[in-house]
Design an enzyme around this catalytic site. Structure first.
Site, mmCIF file in Angstrom:
data_model
loop_
_atom_site.group_PDB
_atom_site.id
_atom_site.type_symbol
_atom_site.label_atom_id
_atom_site.label_comp_id
_atom_site.label_asym_id
_atom_site.label_seq_id
_atom_site.Cartn_x
_atom_site.Cartn_y
_atom_site.Cartn_z
ATOM 1 N N GLY A 115 14.421 -9.178 9.997
ATOM 2 C CA GLY A 115 14.675 -8.456 8.763
ATOM 3 C C GLY A 115 15.698 -7.338 8.910
ATOM 4 N N ASP A 146 2.283 -14.192 7.702
ATOM 5 C CA ASP A 146 1.841 -15.557 7.373
ATOM 6 C C ASP A 146 0.327 -15.670 7.345
ATOM 7 O OD1 ASP A 146 4.443 -16.820 7.158
ATOM 8 O OD2 ASP A 146 4.635 -16.390 9.291
ATOM 9 N N GLU A 147 -0.346 -14.977 8.278
ATOM 10 C CA GLU A 147 -1.805 -15.136 8.379
ATOM 11 C C GLU A 147 -2.544 -14.483 7.204
ATOM 12 O OE1 GLU A 147 0.118 -13.378 10.351
ATOM 13 O OE2 GLU A 147 -0.752 -11.427 10.816
ATOM 14 N N HIS A 196 9.295 -18.382 4.952
ATOM 15 C CA HIS A 196 8.959 -19.255 6.078
ATOM 16 C C HIS A 196 8.045 -20.343 5.498
ATOM 17 C CE1 HIS A 196 7.944 -20.719 9.955
ATOM 18 N NE2 HIS A 196 6.930 -19.934 10.255
ATOM 19 N N ARG A 250 0.874 -1.173 0.000
ATOM 20 C CA ARG A 250 0.000 0.000 0.000
ATOM 21 C C ARG A 250 0.912 1.225 0.000
ATOM 22 N NH1 ARG A 250 -3.202 0.783 4.822
ATOM 23 N NH2 ARG A 250 -1.697 -0.504 5.891
#
Ligand code: NDP
Ligand code: MG
Length: 342
Positions: free
Chosen positions: A135, A84-85, A109, A49
């Site tokens: 990171g 991940d979600e 991952h 974004r």
């Protein structure tokens, strides 16, 4: 070494030259991968974004963040550096419809592939390059000429070049310096979850909190407790990182080393080990992944409550005050607008 470990000399960047790498997300891993790969001379585009803190940062760093679908259409390699979600939804909506045969999905991952919350078609490569560090360290180590060790794995090799692409990617982010360990999505995923839950994050945070509570409930000043159970950790970890437990123990006083052997096993005992084994089972049988996904689908209610309660722990309040007096530590604080230097 028991596990195959690859270095810069074992591969090259050539398999990625002339290809477009789309890094989706400019958060902790995304900002590091995008910049390291670009500094390695590769063609990188970013999807994020535009108006978020990360989107603005990407623009400041010279990228032109675009919507995910647009970046996927242009890319040869699609890097899922999204939480991940959220990956399964973004995959279904913006990635899958724009994936063509022969493209490569890069994960950092193994979670969504291993627990089958993303199932790519057979005609794309599915690889993983997972740096073994946050990171910001991945970027910082690269900038000073080193690199965070990585794990690499191939889940699907549709083009016959998946291995070379993964190694080139690992070299591009700096993983050819510290070493890139060849593994599987399963092993990376399960050991990563175990490490962060049991030792690195969960085990450590709870040790700090419980140690702080015991000292302050016994009437000792919170400032003293903070220095003893939290501030000094960095020193200990650095010694372990450089020379192992024996070097740490060589460096501390005999009194501290004696106490380490005398009391340590009473705190972390065979029952603790049994609970660690139970935690591993919980990861292996998918119940942790299910709990995480269920709470996400419930608006992360439980997760947000934990975050709030933990932020209110007394060790956080006194730590904040003390760190403000030590500007050379470059202290930072979390605000509603992100991380701020203080
Ligand atoms: P972050 O939370 O730091 O960053 C996520 C990025 O994804 C942000 O730029 C965010 O954009 C964007 N994003 C979030 N939701 C959406 C959405 N719905 N659609 C599009 N973009 C979205 O993630 P991490 O870097 O922590 O994690 C990324 C991956 O790396 C995960 O697979 C994780 O397991 C793995 N990993 C992470 C490590 C770490 O150090 N954090 C270590 C090793 C692996 P916005 O600016 O809009 O918020
Ligand atoms: Mg981890």
């Amino acid at each position: 070494m028991a596990i195959e470990t690859l270095y810069d000399k074992d591969g090259s960047l050539a398999p990625l030259q002339g290809k477009t790498i789309a890094v989706l997300g400019y958060g902790s891993q995304g900002h590091a991968h995008a910049q390291n790969l670009r500094d390695s001379g590769l063609n990188v585009i970013v999807a994020n974004r535009k108006d978020s803190a990360n989107g603005k940062l990407a623009a400041e760093h010279g990228f032109d963040p675009s919507p995910v679908a647009d970046a996927v259409k242009k890319a040869d390699l699609v890097v899922l550096t999204l939480p991940d979600e959220v990956q399964p939804d973004v995959y279904a909506k913006d990635i899958a419809p724009n994936l063509e045969a022969g493209k490569t999905l890069v994960f950092t991952h193994g979670f969504n592939i291993h627990f089958k919350t993303i199932t790519p078609p057979d005609n794309v490569n599915v690889i993983m390059v997972a740096p073994k560090g946050p990171g910001h360290t991945v970027r910082w180590e690269y900038e000073r000429g080193g690199g965070v060790p990585c794990l690499m794995a191939i889940h699907q090799d549709a083009t016959g070049s998946a291995h070379d692409l993964a190694l080139a990617y690992a070299i591009g982010v700096g993983g050819g310096k510290g070493g890139t360990l060849v593994t599987t999505f399963k092993d990376e995923c399960e050991t990563d979850l175990f490490g962060e839950q049991v030792v690195l994050c969960g085990g450590l945070s709870e040790s700090i909190k419980k140690g702080f509570e015991v000292l302050t409930e016994a009437g000792y000043p919170p400032e003293l407790a903070y220095f003893e159970v939290c501030h000094e950790l960095e020193l200990i970890i650095n010694l372990i990182k450089r020379g192992g437990l024996d070097y740490m123990r060589y460096s501390i006083s005999n009194t501290a080393e004696f106490g380490d052997y005398y009391t340590g096993p009473k705190i972390c005992d065979d029952d603790t080990k049994k609970r660690m084994e139970a935690a591993l089972k919980h990861i292996q049988d998918g119940s942790f992944a299910k709990a995480f996904r269920d709470d996400y689908q419930d608006g992360f209610k439980w997760f947000k409550q934990q975050r709030k309660e933990n932020a209110g722990h007394k060790v956080e309040a006194v730590g904040k005050e003390l760190r403000r007096m030590m500007p050379w530590l470059k202290p930072v604080e979390l605000t509603d607008d992100g991380v701020k230097a203080v």
